[in-house]
Write a protein that holds these residues in place. Structure first.
Motif, PDB file in Angstrom:
ATOM      1  N   LEU A 161      43.657 -16.373  13.611  1.00  0.00           N
ATOM      2  CA  LEU A 161      44.418 -15.518  12.738  1.00  0.00           C
ATOM      3  C   LEU A 161      45.868 -15.644  12.639  1.00  0.00           C
ATOM      4  O   LEU A 161      46.193 -15.439  11.472  1.00  0.00           O
ATOM      5  N   VAL A 162      46.315 -15.925  14.023  1.00  0.00           N
ATOM      6  CA  VAL A 162      47.964 -15.908  13.559  1.00  0.00           C
ATOM      7  C   VAL A 162      48.331 -17.228  12.862  1.00  0.00           C
ATOM      8  O   VAL A 162      49.205 -17.274  12.100  1.00  0.00           O
ATOM      9  N   ASP A 206      46.535  -7.375   7.561  1.00  0.00           N
ATOM     10  CA  ASP A 206      45.481  -6.196   7.458  1.00  0.00           C
ATOM     11  C   ASP A 206      44.438  -6.510   6.505  1.00  0.00           C
ATOM     12  O   ASP A 206      44.521  -6.020   5.335  1.00  0.00           O
ATOM     13  N   GLN A 207      43.372  -7.025   7.008  1.00  0.00           N
ATOM     14  CA  GLN A 207      42.443  -7.372   5.883  1.00  0.00           C
ATOM     15  C   GLN A 207      40.980  -7.404   6.744  1.00  0.00           C
ATOM     16  O   GLN A 207      40.935  -7.666   8.060  1.00  0.00           O
ATOM     17  N   ASP A 208      40.011  -6.846   6.224  1.00  0.00           N
ATOM     18  CA  ASP A 208      38.829  -6.962   6.596  1.00  0.00           C
ATOM     19  C   ASP A 208      38.495  -6.195   7.892  1.00  0.00           C
ATOM     20  O   ASP A 208      37.824  -6.494   8.853  1.00  0.00           O
ATOM     21  N   GLY A 209      39.474  -5.300   8.086  1.00  0.00           N
ATOM     22  CA  GLY A 209      39.189  -4.193   9.324  1.00  0.00           C
ATOM     23  C   GLY A 209      40.025  -4.661  10.234  1.00  0.00           C
ATOM     24  O   GLY A 209      39.891  -4.362  11.445  1.00  0.00           O
ATOM     25  N   VAL A 210      40.840  -5.772  10.414  1.00  0.00           N
ATOM     26  CA  VAL A 210      41.489  -6.306  11.468  1.00  0.00           C
ATOM     27  C   VAL A 210      42.984  -6.358  10.955  1.00  0.00           C
ATOM     28  O   VAL A 210      43.287  -6.982   9.963  1.00  0.00           O
ATOM     29  N   GLN A 211      43.723  -5.729  11.775  1.00  0.00           N
ATOM     30  CA  GLN A 211      45.343  -5.699  11.451  1.00  0.00           C
ATOM     31  C   GLN A 211      45.933  -6.786  12.663  1.00  0.00           C
ATOM     32  O   GLN A 211      45.483  -6.440  13.769  1.00  0.00           O
ATOM     33  N   VAL A 212      46.813  -7.295  12.163  1.00  0.00           N
ATOM     34  CA  VAL A 212      47.508  -8.299  13.194  1.00  0.00           C
ATOM     35  C   VAL A 212      49.099  -8.115  12.889  1.00  0.00           C
ATOM     36  O   VAL A 212      49.499  -8.306  12.005  1.00  0.00           O
ATOM     37  N   LEU A 213      49.790  -7.735  14.108  1.00  0.00           N
ATOM     38  CA  LEU A 213      51.181  -7.449  14.124  1.00  0.00           C
ATOM     39  C   LEU A 213      51.782  -8.386  15.159  1.00  0.00           C
ATOM     40  O   LEU A 213      51.554  -8.572  16.322  1.00  0.00           O
ATOM     41  N   ARG A 214      52.821  -9.297  14.554  1.00  0.00           N
ATOM     42  CA  ARG A 214      53.699 -10.240  15.422  1.00  0.00           C
ATOM     43  C   ARG A 214      54.945  -9.545  15.634  1.00  0.00           C
ATOM     44  O   ARG A 214      55.505  -8.984  14.923  1.00  0.00           O
ATOM     45  N   TYR A 215      55.438  -9.412  17.151  1.00  0.00           N
ATOM     46  CA  TYR A 215      56.485  -8.656  17.289  1.00  0.00           C
ATOM     47  C   TYR A 215      57.240  -9.433  18.542  1.00  0.00           C
ATOM     48  O   TYR A 215      56.386  -9.901  19.209  1.00  0.00           O
ATOM     49  N   ARG A 216      58.462  -9.168  18.767  1.00  0.00           N
ATOM     50  CA  ARG A 216      59.124  -9.504  19.828  1.00  0.00           C
ATOM     51  C   ARG A 216      59.524  -8.532  20.838  1.00  0.00           C
ATOM     52  O   ARG A 216      59.857  -7.372  20.601  1.00  0.00           O
TER      53      ARG A 216
END
Length: 370
Positions: A251-252, A262-272
């Motif tokens: 995904l990443v 944020d798509q198809d019920g999956v949210q991905v957040l990249r942060y430091r």
């Protein structure tokens, strides 16, 4: 004394030693040894517990290998000869010695080939060192059996250009007659009667008896069963977590330079996330002379930890490792999550340190049967 015709380290010699009280056991019987308690010694001599196997200990092996050289060195320095013999006390035959050597005048010589740590401690502190204080009792026992007025304690590194540390030890009659012999005779009576010395809960093993043993077996079986199930579930969980990690990486990778998806019920957040502060390194820099007692004043409450080891678990044997589960419990603190790990080599029993603790130190100090 009465000379006993036995070859040291032979099976017959081991049997003879086990049936009596020996010089190397005296400090334990008097409660002066940090490595073994009177109860543990009694349990081993009566067959309740198995003694620690020190045959593969490098300090033990080195002591045995170098003993003859150490004996010859003493003979050359003192222009005498040493006779390694086994003997019993004429007055109390239960008191027994395996002498490293008796001089021509019948004085016992106790030879030690210590590791570097013990050598340095004896060289620095002399009669105040732990090794000297332990072996002083042993030499007094030997003087009692040999009916000698003095004995010798020798720490010999068996190295060129390094002189041995020799101590002349005078017989201390009051100690022998009022403390040493009575304590050893009481211990021998306990061996014969089966009456155990008072155990030390902090150092000795709990050995369940009667109904307690039956209950222990029941709980031990329940623990093994549960542990096997935990191992099975953890293996399955590990596989699922692998799938989870693989999907996350994919995904990443699809996101490219984007930080949020944020798509198809999956949210991905990249942060430091900022790194944590290395407080020991910080303290060393800003307060290098900080008193340790100041740190102790700010230490959180200690916790009680429990470690269970399945020593003969069939599944663990197949994997070549023991299974351990450590659970921390502290008053006023929530219990931490159980930690599990695998080890390639089994851990020594507690009493081999006896724990204590410091098994290498034990081998360094107590490296043989003498």
């Amino acid at each position: 004394m009465k000379i006993i015709n036995l070859s040291q380290r032979s099976p017959e010699w081991l049997t003879w030693r086990a049936q009596g009280v020996t010089a190397s056991e005296a400090a334990v019987i008097l409660g002066r040894s940090p490595y073994q308690t009177p109860w543990r010694l009694w349990a081993e001599k009566t067959g309740l517990c198995q003694p620690a196997d020190l045959s593969n200990n490098p300090f033990v092996q080195r002591g045995i290998q170098c003993e003859d050289n150490a004996r010859r060195g003493f003979e050359e320095r003192h222009q005498t000869w040493l006779l390694p013999v086994c003997a019993e006390s004429e007055t109390h035959p239960i008191l027994r010695c395996s002498f490293d050597g008796l001089t021509e005048t019948g004085e016992p010589v106790e030879l030690k080939v210590p590791g570097q740590k013990t050598w340095d401690d004896v060289a620095r502190h002399g009669q105040a060192s732990l090794a000297y204080r332990l072996y002083w009792v042993q030499v007094q026992f030997q003087c009692c059996v040999a009916e000698a007025e003095r004995g010798w304690l020798v720490f010999d590194p068996v190295k060129s250009k390094v002189n041995p540390l020799e101590f002349e030890i005078l017989r201390e009659a009051d100690f022998i007659e009022q403390e040493l012999v009575p304590a050893c005779l009481r211990f021998a009576e306990m061996m014969a009667s089966g009456q155990a010395p008072m155990p030390d809960p902090a150092r000795d093993h709990f050995v369940p008896q009667g109904e307690q043993h039956i209950e222990w077996q029941r709980h031990a079986h329940a623990y093994r069963t549960a542990e096997a199930e935990v191992r099975r579930l953890e293996s399955a969980l590990k596989a699922v977590k692998g799938q989870l990690s693989e999907a996350q990486s994919s995904l990443v990778a699809l996101m490219g330079e984007y930080l949020l998806a944020d798509q198809d019920g999956v949210q991905v957040l990249r942060y430091r996330q900022r790194g944590s502060v290395d407080y020991p390194d910080l303290l060393a820099e800003i307060a290098p002379d900080l008193d340790a007692q100041v740190l102790e004043a700010h230490r959180r409450p200690s916790t009680t930890r429990v470690k269970v080891t399945l020593k003969d678990d069939p599944a663990a044997v197949e994997e070549g490792a023991d299974a351990e589960q450590t659970v921390a419990v502290g008053e006023g603190n929530p219990p931490s999550r159980a930690k599990r790990r695998r080890r390639k080599e089994p851990e020594p029993a507690v009493d081999a340190v006896d724990a204590t603790e410091g098994s290498s130190d034990e081998g360094d100090i107590i490296f043989g049967y003498f």
